[in-house]
Design an enzyme around this catalytic site. Structure first.
Site, PDB file in Angstrom:
ATOM      1  N   ASN A  63      -8.503  16.769  21.034  1.00 32.45           N
ATOM      2  CA  ASN A  63      -7.714  16.463  21.820  1.00 32.45           C
ATOM      3  C   ASN A  63      -8.323  15.813  23.192  1.00 32.45           C
ATOM      4  O   ASN A  63      -9.386  16.107  23.676  1.00 32.45           O
ATOM      5  CB  ASN A  63      -6.852  17.766  22.181  1.00 32.45           C
ATOM      6  CG  ASN A  63      -7.554  18.992  22.578  1.00 32.45           C
ATOM      7  OD1 ASN A  63      -8.808  19.186  22.208  1.00 32.45           O
ATOM      8  ND2 ASN A  63      -7.109  19.890  23.331  1.00 32.45           N
ATOM      9  N   ILE A  64      -7.476  14.909  23.917  1.00 32.06           N
ATOM     10  CA  ILE A  64      -8.122  14.176  24.931  1.00 32.06           C
ATOM     11  C   ILE A  64      -6.952  14.268  26.011  1.00 32.06           C
ATOM     12  O   ILE A  64      -5.746  13.920  25.987  1.00 32.06           O
ATOM     13  CB  ILE A  64      -8.375  12.694  24.573  1.00 32.06           C
ATOM     14  CG1 ILE A  64      -9.212  12.446  23.512  1.00 32.06           C
ATOM     15  CG2 ILE A  64      -8.937  12.132  25.963  1.00 32.06           C
ATOM     16  CD1 ILE A  64      -9.534  11.331  22.881  1.00 32.06           C
ATOM     17  N   GLU A  65      -7.091  15.095  27.148  1.00 33.20           N
ATOM     18  CA  GLU A  65      -5.961  15.504  28.184  1.00 33.20           C
ATOM     19  C   GLU A  65      -6.035  14.569  29.150  1.00 33.20           C
ATOM     20  O   GLU A  65      -7.040  13.587  29.451  1.00 33.20           O
ATOM     21  CB  GLU A  65      -6.301  16.959  28.442  1.00 33.20           C
ATOM     22  CG  GLU A  65      -5.990  17.931  27.625  1.00 33.20           C
ATOM     23  CD  GLU A  65      -6.034  19.457  27.701  1.00 33.20           C
ATOM     24  OE1 GLU A  65      -6.283  19.681  28.897  1.00 33.20           O
ATOM     25  OE2 GLU A  65      -5.611  20.291  26.878  1.00 33.20           O
ATOM     26  N   CYS A  86      -3.192  14.779  21.132  1.00 30.17           N
ATOM     27  CA  CYS A  86      -3.499  15.810  20.226  1.00 30.17           C
ATOM     28  C   CYS A  86      -4.751  15.395  19.195  1.00 30.17           C
ATOM     29  O   CYS A  86      -4.775  14.287  18.963  1.00 30.17           O
ATOM     30  CB  CYS A  86      -2.585  16.331  19.276  1.00 30.17           C
ATOM     31  SG  CYS A  86      -1.312  17.375  20.047  1.00 30.17           S
ATOM     32  N   GLU A 122      -5.148  15.826  16.044  1.00 28.71           N
ATOM     33  CA  GLU A 122      -4.538  15.330  14.765  1.00 28.71           C
ATOM     34  C   GLU A 122      -4.450  13.860  14.976  1.00 28.71           C
ATOM     35  O   GLU A 122      -4.558  12.906  14.031  1.00 28.71           O
ATOM     36  CB  GLU A 122      -3.580  16.054  14.192  1.00 28.71           C
ATOM     37  CG  GLU A 122      -3.822  17.473  14.021  1.00 28.71           C
ATOM     38  CD  GLU A 122      -3.595  18.300  15.317  1.00 28.71           C
ATOM     39  OE1 GLU A 122      -3.821  17.988  16.489  1.00 28.71           O
ATOM     40  OE2 GLU A 122      -2.942  19.491  14.912  1.00 28.71           O
ATOM     41  N   CYS A 176       1.130  20.548  15.722  1.00 24.63           N
ATOM     42  CA  CYS A 176       2.212  20.393  16.413  1.00 24.63           C
ATOM     43  C   CYS A 176       3.362  19.645  16.068  1.00 24.63           C
ATOM     44  O   CYS A 176       2.842  18.875  15.114  1.00 24.63           O
ATOM     45  CB  CYS A 176       2.037  20.197  18.170  1.00 24.63           C
ATOM     46  SG  CYS A 176       1.871  18.441  18.202  1.00 24.63           S
ATOM     47  N   CYS A 202       2.501  15.914  15.860  1.00 25.28           N
ATOM     48  CA  CYS A 202       1.589  15.528  15.034  1.00 25.28           C
ATOM     49  C   CYS A 202       2.134  15.667  13.683  1.00 25.28           C
ATOM     50  O   CYS A 202       1.738  14.825  12.701  1.00 25.28           O
ATOM     51  CB  CYS A 202       0.188  16.417  15.057  1.00 25.28           C
ATOM     52  SG  CYS A 202      -0.466  15.705  16.694  1.00 25.28           S
TER      53      CYS A 202
HETATM   54  N1  THU Z   1      -3.079  20.415  20.653  1.00 27.80           N
HETATM   55  C1  THU Z   1      -3.844  19.683  19.561  1.00 27.80           C
HETATM   56  O1  THU Z   1      -4.702  18.989  19.995  1.00 27.80           O
HETATM   57  N2  THU Z   1      -3.262  19.590  18.431  1.00 27.80           N
HETATM   58  C2  THU Z   1      -1.987  20.744  18.166  1.00 27.80           C
HETATM   59  O2  THU Z   1      -1.787  20.386  17.024  1.00 27.80           O
HETATM   60  C3  THU Z   1      -1.548  21.326  19.075  1.00 27.80           C
HETATM   61  C4  THU Z   1      -2.053  21.353  20.551  1.00 27.80           C
HETATM   62  C5  THU Z   1      -3.578  19.999  22.180  1.00 27.80           C
HETATM   63  C6  THU Z   1      -3.035  19.580  23.063  1.00 27.80           C
HETATM   64  C7  THU Z   1      -3.666  19.972  24.375  1.00 27.80           C
HETATM   65  O3  THU Z   1      -4.553  19.266  24.767  1.00 27.80           O
HETATM   66  C8  THU Z   1      -4.090  21.536  24.072  1.00 27.80           C
HETATM   67  O4  THU Z   1      -3.919  21.568  22.641  1.00 27.80           O
HETATM   68  C9  THU Z   1      -2.806  22.440  24.488  1.00 27.80           C
HETATM   69  O5  THU Z   1      -1.606  22.447  24.100  1.00 27.80           O
END
Ligand code: THU
Length: 127
Positions: A42-44, A53, A55, A86, A89
């Site tokens: 994940n890259i915020e 996300c 995935e 999620c 994804c």
């Molecule tokens: N996140 C994912 O990378 N994959 C998921 O299926 C659920 C959520 C990440 C998004 C965000 O950076 C962090 O988890 C919290 O929601």
């Protein structure tokens, strides 16, 4: 590649997560039909909805390299609970993956639950 190695790859990808806002690091490893594996984290972003996300990072890396046929994905986070993809994804995966596509939902101890995309996303939208 066996399941344990796929999960290890996801766990390695988790180390690369950029998650300064949630503190929730996620890694994914996507297994292609030919055995190749693409990973993602994940890259915020300071503008939260811009975040991606793990995935979808893995999926988009694969598709952008010309891979469109997939067998399975492993997803792992820092959580002791099993990490489930999620909804966004699930829909993104359904564009390229059939109903029997395997999803390994892992916990931080590398244990997993195995399911399918159709179980996670019944009645997926498609055009
Ligand atoms: N996140 C994912 O990378 N994959 C998921 O299926 C659920 C959520 C990440 C998004 C965000 O950076 C962090 O988890 C919290 O929601």
């Amino acid at each position: 590649m066996d399941t344990e190695n796929l999960i290890q790859a996801a766990d390695q990808a988790r180390q690369k997560a950029y998650a300064p806002y949630s503190g929730f690091r996620v890694g994914a490893a996507l297994l292609c039909r030919d055995g190749r594996v693409f990973t993602g984290c994940n890259i915020e972003n300071a503008s939260y909805p811009v975040s991606n996300c793990a995935e979808r990072t893995a999926l988009f890396a694969a598709v952008s390299e010309g891979y469109r046929e997939f067998e399975a994905i492993a997803v792992i986070s820092d959580s002791a609970d099993f990490t489930s993809p999620c909804g966004v994804c699930r829909q993104a995966l359904s564009e390229f993956c059939g109903p029997d596509f395997t999803v390994f939902m892992c916990n931080s101890s590398l244990a997993y639950r195995q399911t399918t995309l159709s179980a996670l996303l019944p009645f997926a939208f498609s055009l």
